[in-house]
Motif scaffolding. Structure first.
Motif, PDB file in Angstrom:
ATOM      1  N   ARG A   9       0.844  -1.207   0.000  1.00 39.34           N
ATOM      2  CA  ARG A   9       0.000   0.000   0.000  1.00 39.34           C
ATOM      3  C   ARG A   9       0.873   1.249   0.000  1.00 39.34           C
ATOM      4  N   LEU A  10       2.017   1.141   0.663  1.00 39.43           N
ATOM      5  CA  LEU A  10       2.926   2.280   0.761  1.00 39.43           C
ATOM      6  C   LEU A  10       3.932   2.302  -0.379  1.00 39.43           C
ATOM      7  N   TYR A  11       4.518   1.144  -0.691  1.00 39.80           N
ATOM      8  CA  TYR A  11       5.630   1.090  -1.642  1.00 39.80           C
ATOM      9  C   TYR A  11       5.226   0.592  -3.032  1.00 39.80           C
ATOM     10  N   GLY A  12       3.941   0.369  -3.246  1.00 40.20           N
ATOM     11  CA  GLY A  12       3.481  -0.108  -4.545  1.00 40.20           C
ATOM     12  C   GLY A  12       3.547   0.963  -5.621  1.00 40.20           C
ATOM     13  N   GLN A  13       3.388   0.544  -6.863  1.00 47.25           N
ATOM     14  CA  GLN A  13       3.520   1.436  -8.012  1.00 47.25           C
ATOM     15  C   GLN A  13       2.566   2.630  -7.955  1.00 47.25           C
ATOM     16  N   GLU A  14       1.330   2.412  -7.518  1.00 47.38           N
ATOM     17  CA  GLU A  14       0.349   3.498  -7.525  1.00 47.38           C
ATOM     18  C   GLU A  14       0.761   4.613  -6.576  1.00 47.38           C
ATOM     19  N   ARG A  64       3.795   6.497  -7.894  1.00 48.98           N
ATOM     20  CA  ARG A  64       3.465   7.404  -8.999  1.00 48.98           C
ATOM     21  C   ARG A  64       2.763   8.664  -8.517  1.00 48.98           C
ATOM     22  N   THR A  65       1.812   8.507  -7.583  1.00 46.59           N
ATOM     23  CA  THR A  65       0.966   9.644  -7.205  1.00 46.59           C
ATOM     24  C   THR A  65       1.509  10.471  -6.042  1.00 46.59           C
ATOM     25  N   VAL A  66       2.346   9.859  -5.193  1.00 43.62           N
ATOM     26  CA  VAL A  66       2.792  10.560  -3.981  1.00 43.62           C
ATOM     27  C   VAL A  66       4.308  10.561  -3.816  1.00 43.62           C
ATOM     28  N   LEU A  67       4.908   9.388  -3.790  1.00 43.71           N
ATOM     29  CA  LEU A  67       6.304   9.270  -3.361  1.00 43.71           C
ATOM     30  C   LEU A  67       7.306   9.866  -4.344  1.00 43.71           C
ATOM     31  N   LEU A  68       7.017   9.832  -5.641  1.00 44.45           N
ATOM     32  CA  LEU A  68       7.948  10.414  -6.604  1.00 44.45           C
ATOM     33  C   LEU A  68       8.137  11.909  -6.330  1.00 44.45           C
ATOM     34  N   ALA A  69       7.027  12.635  -6.155  1.00 44.75           N
ATOM     35  CA  ALA A  69       7.111  14.077  -5.894  1.00 44.75           C
ATOM     36  C   ALA A  69       7.796  14.352  -4.555  1.00 44.75           C
ATOM     37  N   ASP A  70       7.477  13.560  -3.531  1.00 46.68           N
ATOM     38  CA  ASP A  70       8.116  13.739  -2.221  1.00 46.68           C
ATOM     39  C   ASP A  70       9.620  13.490  -2.314  1.00 46.68           C
ATOM     40  N   THR A  71       9.986  12.468  -3.053  1.00 42.69           N
ATOM     41  CA  THR A  71      11.399  12.122  -3.217  1.00 42.69           C
ATOM     42  C   THR A  71      12.151  13.220  -3.962  1.00 42.69           C
ATOM     43  N   HIS A  72      11.537  13.767  -5.009  1.00 47.19           N
ATOM     44  CA  HIS A  72      12.169  14.822  -5.790  1.00 47.19           C
ATOM     45  C   HIS A  72      12.408  16.067  -4.934  1.00 47.19           C
ATOM     46  N   ARG A  73      11.416  16.432  -4.119  1.00 48.06           N
ATOM     47  CA  ARG A  73      11.582  17.602  -3.246  1.00 48.06           C
ATOM     48  C   ARG A  73      12.695  17.373  -2.230  1.00 48.06           C
ATOM     49  N   ALA A  74      12.748  16.167  -1.672  1.00 48.88           N
ATOM     50  CA  ALA A  74      13.770  15.861  -0.666  1.00 48.88           C
ATOM     51  C   ALA A  74      15.169  15.889  -1.269  1.00 48.88           C
ATOM     52  N   CYS A  75      15.327  15.323  -2.457  1.00 47.87           N
ATOM     53  CA  CYS A  75      16.638  15.304  -3.109  1.00 47.87           C
ATOM     54  C   CYS A  75      17.087  16.705  -3.485  1.00 47.87           C
ATOM     55  N   ARG A  76      16.179  17.494  -4.038  1.00 42.67           N
ATOM     56  CA  ARG A  76      16.532  18.857  -4.462  1.00 42.67           C
ATOM     57  C   ARG A  76      16.920  19.720  -3.258  1.00 42.67           C
ATOM     58  N   LEU A 132       9.779  16.376 -11.113  1.00 41.68           N
ATOM     59  CA  LEU A 132       9.919  15.207 -11.975  1.00 41.68           C
ATOM     60  C   LEU A 132       8.568  14.510 -12.124  1.00 41.68           C
ATOM     61  N   THR A 133       8.223  14.146 -13.349  1.00 37.32           N
ATOM     62  CA  THR A 133       6.958  13.447 -13.594  1.00 37.32           C
ATOM     63  C   THR A 133       7.208  11.950 -13.743  1.00 37.32           C
ATOM     64  N   TRP A 134       6.130  11.178 -13.614  1.00 41.90           N
ATOM     65  CA  TRP A 134       6.249   9.723 -13.758  1.00 41.90           C
ATOM     66  C   TRP A 134       6.674   9.354 -15.176  1.00 41.90           C
ATOM     67  N   THR A 166      11.834  -2.648  -3.811  1.00 43.94           N
ATOM     68  CA  THR A 166      12.658  -2.518  -5.014  1.00 43.94           C
ATOM     69  C   THR A 166      12.298  -1.276  -5.824  1.00 43.94           C
ATOM     70  N   ASP A 167      11.013  -1.092  -6.090  1.00 36.49           N
ATOM     71  CA  ASP A 167      10.598   0.044  -6.919  1.00 36.49           C
ATOM     72  C   ASP A 167      10.903   1.376  -6.231  1.00 36.49           C
ATOM     73  N   LEU A 168      10.730   1.427  -4.899  1.00 36.28           N
ATOM     74  CA  LEU A 168      11.075   2.647  -4.174  1.00 36.28           C
ATOM     75  C   LEU A 168      12.568   2.927  -4.284  1.00 36.28           C
ATOM     76  N   SER A 169      13.403   1.908  -4.149  1.00 36.16           N
ATOM     77  CA  SER A 169      14.851   2.095  -4.267  1.00 36.16           C
ATOM     78  C   SER A 169      15.226   2.631  -5.643  1.00 36.16           C
ATOM     79  N   LYS A 170      14.603   2.101  -6.680  1.00 35.88           N
ATOM     80  CA  LYS A 170      14.897   2.560  -8.044  1.00 35.88           C
ATOM     81  C   LYS A 170      14.470   4.015  -8.237  1.00 35.88           C
ATOM     82  N   VAL A 171      13.306   4.365  -7.681  1.00 33.13           N
ATOM     83  CA  VAL A 171      12.845   5.756  -7.770  1.00 33.13           C
ATOM     84  C   VAL A 171      13.798   6.679  -7.023  1.00 33.13           C
TER      85      VAL A 171
END
Length: 479
Positions: free
Chosen positions: A139-144, A147-159, A331-333, A431-436
């Motif tokens: 529910r937390l680390y799945g693709q959906e 795509r909708t939450v963690l990618l944007a959060d990750t991008h903000r944290a990295c920047r 960053l977009t999906w 795995t998918d979270l690590s790749k993102v």
């Protein structure tokens, strides 16, 4: 009379010595219903534990494994921390072990590892309970959600993190900095942890835990193992207190993954216990930041040492930025999924990093394989580094060559020749979270900064990967 006493004492001593010799012989020559793999069980009780934990200052296969592969072949027996283990560098056996989990093999780790992670940790659970917890975690680390939450959060944290590090004129110790960034990001999602608002330095406890995670298991003050156990004890105390507070507040709104587990515990007939929930939270907090931080640190080091790879990677990411209407947009999906070369770089980094030196299973019955017998109850250690660095599988295996993955089918599960994220039923749910995380960090790094190494960067494997002198770099903003 005195002479009779001396004779009696001598006889008892001789009998004890003979019994010890017989016990030692039986230890080193175990019985089996077939031919055991070649190898040595070493000294009684101690086995070959000291050799297993001997440091290795390279990315190559550890001397412990390499020497035995040369002597015995791809399948050999040993004894580690008091348990008889078959070590496998054989791709066919590795694949068979993963595919037969729940039938012929089950997840298992030596008792010392179980003590470290807890008796109810997710790695020790089987069947329905493991699948149930895996579904919850997805529910937390799945693709959906990625795509909708963690990618944007990750991008903000990295920047934000890279910007802060670049402002430090003396540079930054990269491994520690990346670990902090990822821990703060994932801990917020898991338990709403805000380090600036908490009286507990939770990450400090996990750092202590990690230092002794793969160490000689002597639990006395001053040892890395003792520090590890104390770190776990303190972290679990924080989580236990948090659980009590939330369980006592029935009106609390769900804000994070811990709340999801609390809701499950409040069911009329809950599937899991509080102990299982706590151990799951502990494992997720650990796994979500340490392994990825190690891989990214090694990745930055490899990129600095391989300018051709860095140029190709930078070109891919600058092309993504140039195609945006707003160059500073998040960053977009679609952009993430377009990172073909970055995906190759990520696979090559984790192949060389070999963060996990061994994946353990236990034989549920006598297993016959290639003329050898793996006795019921024995451990099996699948050895990913011995496969990932095998010159018969990967040409020039120690070379950092992302192009070796060009036009290869995307890896969505473990294969015979690639198991950086495990395999079979227990293929890593993160795995998918690590790749993102890796792709997003690389994107923010190469489009905004160049860097130079200040000091450190040496690696040591004991047998896990570490940077004993750190890896200090100075980030330089691009014009």
């Amino acid at each position: 009379m005195e002479s009779l006493v001396c004779v009696a004492v001598w006889a008892v001593t001789l009998a004890a010595a003979m019994a010890s010799i017989l016990w030692a012989y039986r230890w080193s020559h175990p019985k089996a219903n077939g031919q055991l793999p070649p190898g040595s069980l070493g000294l009684p009780l101690l086995g070959e534990t000291l050799q297993f934990f001997a440091p290795n200052p390279t990315c190559d296969v550890s001397p412990f494994v390499k020497e035995r592969l040369d002597r015995y072949g791809n399948i050999f027996k040993t004894s580690i921390v008091g348990r008889s283990v078959v070590v496998s560098a054989d791709p066919e056996l590795n694949y068979y072990v993963f595919q037969q989990e729940g039938k012929l093999f089950e997840s298992w780790y030596p008792d010392t590892f179980t003590e470290i992670f807890g008796r109810d940790n997710v790695g020790s659970l089987h069947g329905f309970m493991y699948k149930y917890l895996k579904t919850l975690v997805l529910r937390l680390y799945g693709q959906e959600n990625l795509r909708t939450v963690l990618l944007a959060d990750t991008h903000r944290a990295c920047r934000a993190s890279l910007g802060a590090w670049a402002s430090r004129p003396c540079g930054v110790e990269l491994k520690d900095a990346i670990s902090t960034m990822i821990f703060d990001l994932t801990a917020k999602k898991l338990i709403s942890y805000e380090p600036s608002r908490s009286s507990e330095d939770l990450r400090k406890n996990f750092v202590a835990f990690i230092r002794g995670l793969i160490s000689f298991p002597v639990d006395i003050p001053g040892t890395a193992y003792h520090e590890c156990m104390q770190g776990r004890k303190k972290a679990m105390k924080v989580l236990r207190t948090m659980m009590r507070e939330r369980m006592a507040d029935p009106g609390r709104q769900s804000e994070d993954f811990f709340d999801v587990l609390i809701e499950e515990l409040r069911r009329e007939k809950p599937v899991m216990t509080e102990a299982v929930a706590l151990d799951l939270m502990f494992v997720l907090l650990f796994a979500s930041f340490e392994t990825t931080a190690l891989a990214l640190t090694l990745g930055v080091k490899l990129l600095a040492e391989n300018p051709r790879v860095l140029r190709a990677l930078t070109e891919e990411h600058e092309a993504i930025v140039s195609n945006r209407k707003d160059r500073d947009a998040g960053l977009t999906w679609a952009e993430y999924k377009s990172m073909t070369f970055t995906s190759q770089v990520t696979l090559e980094i984790v192949r060389l990093a070999n963060i996990v030196p061994g994946i353990f299973r236990k034989a549920l019955q006598d297993i016959e394989f290639k003329g050898y017998t793996i006795p019921a109850g024995w451990g099996v250690m699948v050895c990913p580094p011995a496969v990932h660095l095998n010159p018969e599988i990967y040409e020039d295996p120690l070379a950092f060559n992302p192009w070796r993955w060009q036009d290869k089918v995307e890896i969505t599960g473990g294969t015979k020749h690639f198991m950086a994220f495990g395999g079979g039923l227990r293929f890593c749910v993160g795995t998918d979270l690590s790749k993102v995380l890796m792709a997003t960090f690389i994107h923010c790094l190469v489009t905004k900064y160049s860097w130079r190494t200040i000091k450190g960067g040496n690696i040591v494997r004991t047998p896990g990967l570490s940077f004993p002198d750190g890896f200090h770099v100075q980030l330089l903003p691009k014009n």
